[in-house]
Structures are given as structure tokens and as C-alpha cells.
Design a protein around this motif. Structure first.
Motif, short mmCIF file in Angstrom:
data_model
loop_
_atom_site.label_atom_id
_atom_site.label_comp_id
_atom_site.label_asym_id
_atom_site.label_seq_id
_atom_site.Cartn_x
_atom_site.Cartn_y
_atom_site.Cartn_z
N PRO A 92 0.81 -1.22 0.00
CA PRO A 92 0.00 0.00 0.00
C PRO A 92 0.84 1.28 0.00
O PRO A 92 0.47 2.27 -0.64
CB PRO A 92 -0.83 -0.12 1.28
CG PRO A 92 -0.89 -1.59 1.55
CD PRO A 92 0.41 -2.14 1.08
N ALA A 93 1.97 1.27 0.70
CA ALA A 93 2.81 2.47 0.77
C ALA A 93 3.34 2.84 -0.61
O ALA A 93 3.37 4.02 -0.99
CB ALA A 93 3.96 2.27 1.75
N VAL A 94 3.76 1.84 -1.37
CA VAL A 94 4.26 2.10 -2.72
C VAL A 94 3.15 2.63 -3.61
O VAL A 94 3.35 3.54 -4.43
CB VAL A 94 4.88 0.82 -3.32
CG1 VAL A 94 5.29 1.04 -4.77
CG2 VAL A 94 6.09 0.38 -2.49
N ALA A 95 1.94 2.07 -3.46
CA ALA A 95 0.80 2.55 -4.24
C ALA A 95 0.50 4.01 -3.91
O ALA A 95 0.22 4.82 -4.81
CB ALA A 95 -0.42 1.67 -3.97
N LEU A 96 0.55 4.35 -2.63
CA LEU A 96 0.30 5.73 -2.22
C LEU A 96 1.35 6.68 -2.80
O LEU A 96 1.02 7.76 -3.31
CB LEU A 96 0.29 5.81 -0.69
CG LEU A 96 0.09 7.20 -0.08
CD1 LEU A 96 -1.26 7.76 -0.47
CD2 LEU A 96 0.24 7.14 1.44
N ILE A 97 2.60 6.28 -2.74
CA ILE A 97 3.69 7.12 -3.26
C ILE A 97 3.57 7.26 -4.77
O ILE A 97 3.75 8.35 -5.32
CB ILE A 97 5.05 6.53 -2.86
CG1 ILE A 97 5.24 6.59 -1.34
CG2 ILE A 97 6.19 7.26 -3.57
CD1 ILE A 97 6.46 5.85 -0.84
N ALA A 98 3.25 6.17 -5.46
CA ALA A 98 3.11 6.23 -6.92
C ALA A 98 1.96 7.14 -7.33
O ALA A 98 2.08 7.94 -8.27
CB ALA A 98 2.88 4.82 -7.47
N GLY A 99 0.84 7.04 -6.61
CA GLY A 99 -0.29 7.91 -6.92
C GLY A 99 0.02 9.38 -6.68
O GLY A 99 -0.37 10.25 -7.47
#
Length: 297
Positions: free
Chosen positions: A80-87
Motif C-alpha cells: 500500500p505504501a508504494v501505491a500511495l507514493i506512486a499515486g
């Protein structure tokens, strides 16, 4: 990532799309009321702060791309952290890279506003009424302010209040120079003075001086803006190296994700701070949308 997780993500997106489609087709039977604070904030987030339709569409495209990037990042990494950063990176990187673009666009709008003011003065010098003069200049309005001027002309042609239309015009341009022009036009509507042409000519002359001064200040801010761009590229390279190496495995645990978000947030905060130092202070406006220049007309 397992097949079940992929199916869950796709199903969630499909369900949300169907719900939004049904809501859009059916509408609502409840009487419209004042929008809530949350709804108003979401509306501002979706529309952005662009002055033209193209700028607003570009902002909306970035938001959609951010959502897609977050979903894809989660599907690939299950983190989830990577998804948040990518978004957040999709709209954030252009915002950091294009530091100074907003100021440059403001300079172009002010320059165009000065040219339009001269054209308006020329129209008024032929004995044309103010509303007719504004409508006549809408056809040849300079490109940076063409859409606001044409919108103003369209409102006036449909019989809208000239005072409110001019105020909305000033709010759309969001610049003190635009407010000077609008203030002169509002005063003319109130007292029908005969020196409006002289006032507009003086404003146009002063606008040319302001454009020159703003461009000089804009040029002096080049170095800190280049620093922001360098740090932006550096951060992207670091994240790309970490994503390909074994170091990323340490950030897949719940504690590691929290540390990753804190580290990225701290680095972004530095970038935002440096960017803020390269920006000019906000210019104070004196017209509001709730009251007129003369007695609340």
C-alpha cells in the motif's frame, strides 16, 4: 500478487464504475441544497485552480492518471505504501518540475490584459457603450485571456448583471491588474464618467511596466527553481534504484512501509520548502465576489 488479489482489485473498480454510472443516469430526486464542506473541497480538488478549460482538463487527467498509477503499483508490489507514493508522484512530479510556470503564465495574462485594455479603450473612443465594446473586443482578445473575455462577453449578451459579470471576470483572472481594470469599469457603470478611456490608457501603460518588472524578478528566481528540478530528478533516480534492488524488501512489512512513508514525506517536505522560497509572495486582491466596489451593487 495472487490471482484472487487481482480479481478483487478489478471487481472493486468495476463496481465503483457501475455505481457512478447509475448515479449519473438516474440523478437524484431530492431538492438541491447547499453543498457540504467535504463536497466543496472535492469539487475544488477535481476542478483545480486552472484559469482555462484546457488547464482544468490537464489537472483532471493527472488525477485520473494518479489513481491508475496507484492501482497498478499495488497490483505489482502488493504494498500500500508504494501505491500511495506512486499515486502522489503523478501530479507531484510535474508540480515540482514546472516550478515557476504559474508565475510565467500570470505574466503572460497580465501582458495580454494590457493589450486588451488598450483595445477596449479604442472601442470606447468611437462612442460605443461599455457592454458593446467588451463584446466587440472578445473576438480579437489575446490568447492568454481569450476564454475569460469571451465568457464575460457571453454573460453580458445574455443579460446578466454587468457588475456581477465583471466581478466574476476579475475572480477568474485572479490578479490585481485585472482588478484595477474591473474597478475602473465598475466605477464607470456607477457614475457614467467621461474619462474612462484615459483611466484605461493609464492602466495599460502601468501594466507594461509591471510586466517588465515581473519578468526581471522571474529571471532572478531561476537558480532556486533549477535546484528544485535537480532534487526532483535525484529523488526519482533514488526511488528507481531502491525499487529494483533488494533494499525494497525491507519496506514491505507494516513497519517498513511506515518508515518509507516518513522518509519520502520528509524529502518531499524539503522539496516543497525549496520550491516555496522560489515563488513570489501572493498578491493581495481588493475586490471580493460578495460585494461590489460601490455600495454593494
Amino acid at each position: 500478487m495472487s490471482l484472487d488479489a487481482y480479481i478483487a482489485v478489478v471487481a472493486a473498480l468495476g463496481t465503483a464504475g457501475i455505481i457512478l454510472l447509475i448515479a449519473g443516469l438516474r440523478g437524484t430526486t431530492a431538492p438541491p441544497g447547499p453543498p457540504s464542506a467535504v463536497a466543496e473541497r472535492l469539487r475544488r480538488l477535481w476542478l483545480g485552480s486552472g484559469h482555462t478549460t484546457a488547464e482544468r482538463r490537464r489537472h483532471q487527467a493527472l488525477l485520473v492518471a494518479a489513481l491508475v498509477a496507484a492501482v497498478v503499483a499495488y497490483a505489482v508490489t502488493s504494498t500500500p505504501a508504494v501505491a500511495l507514493i506512486a499515486g502522489a508522484a503523478v501530479p507531484g512530479l510535474p508540480w515540482l518540475w514546472n516550478v515557476g510556470r504559474r508565475e510565467q503564465q500570470a505574466i503572460l495574462r497580465v501582458e495580454a490584459l494590457g493589450n486588451w485594455t488598450r483595445r477596449l479603450k479604442d472601442q470606447l473612443s468611437t462612442g460605443t457603450g461599455l457592454v458593446s465594446a467588451i463584446v466587440a473586443t472578445a473576438v480579437t482578445a489575446p490568447a492568454p485571456i481569450a476564454e475569460p473575455v469571451r465568457t464575460l462577453a457571453a454573460r453580458l449578451q445574455t443579460g446578466a448583471s454587468p457588475q456581477r459579470s465583471l466581478r466574476r471576470f476579475a475572480a477568474q483572472l485572479d490578479d490585481p491588474v485585472a482588478e484595477q481594470v474591473v474597478a475602473a469599469l465598475l466605477l464607470h457603470l456607477h457614475d457614467r464618467g467621461e474619462r474612462l478611456g484615459e483611466v484605461l490608457s493609464a492602466i495599460a501603460t502601468d501594466t507594461a511596466k509591471q510586466v517588465s518588472m515581473r519578468r526581471e524578478v522571474h529571471a532572478k528566481r531561476t537558480q532556486p527553481r533549477n535546484t528544485v528540478r535537480f532534487m526532483t530528478v535525484f529523488s526519482v533516480l533514488v526511488m528507481a534504484i531502491l525499487a529494483r534492488g533488494e533494499l525494497m524488501a525491507a519496506y514491505t512489512t507494516p513497519r517498513g512501509q511506515l518508515v518509507l512513508i516518513l522518509l519520502v514525506s520528509a524529502f518531499v517536505a524539503v522539496l516543497v520548502w525549496v520550491r516555496a522560497m522560489s515563488q513570489p509572495p501572493p498578491r493581495q486582491r481588493f475586490l471580493t465576489s460578495s460585494q461590489d466596489l460601490i455600495g454593494g451593487h
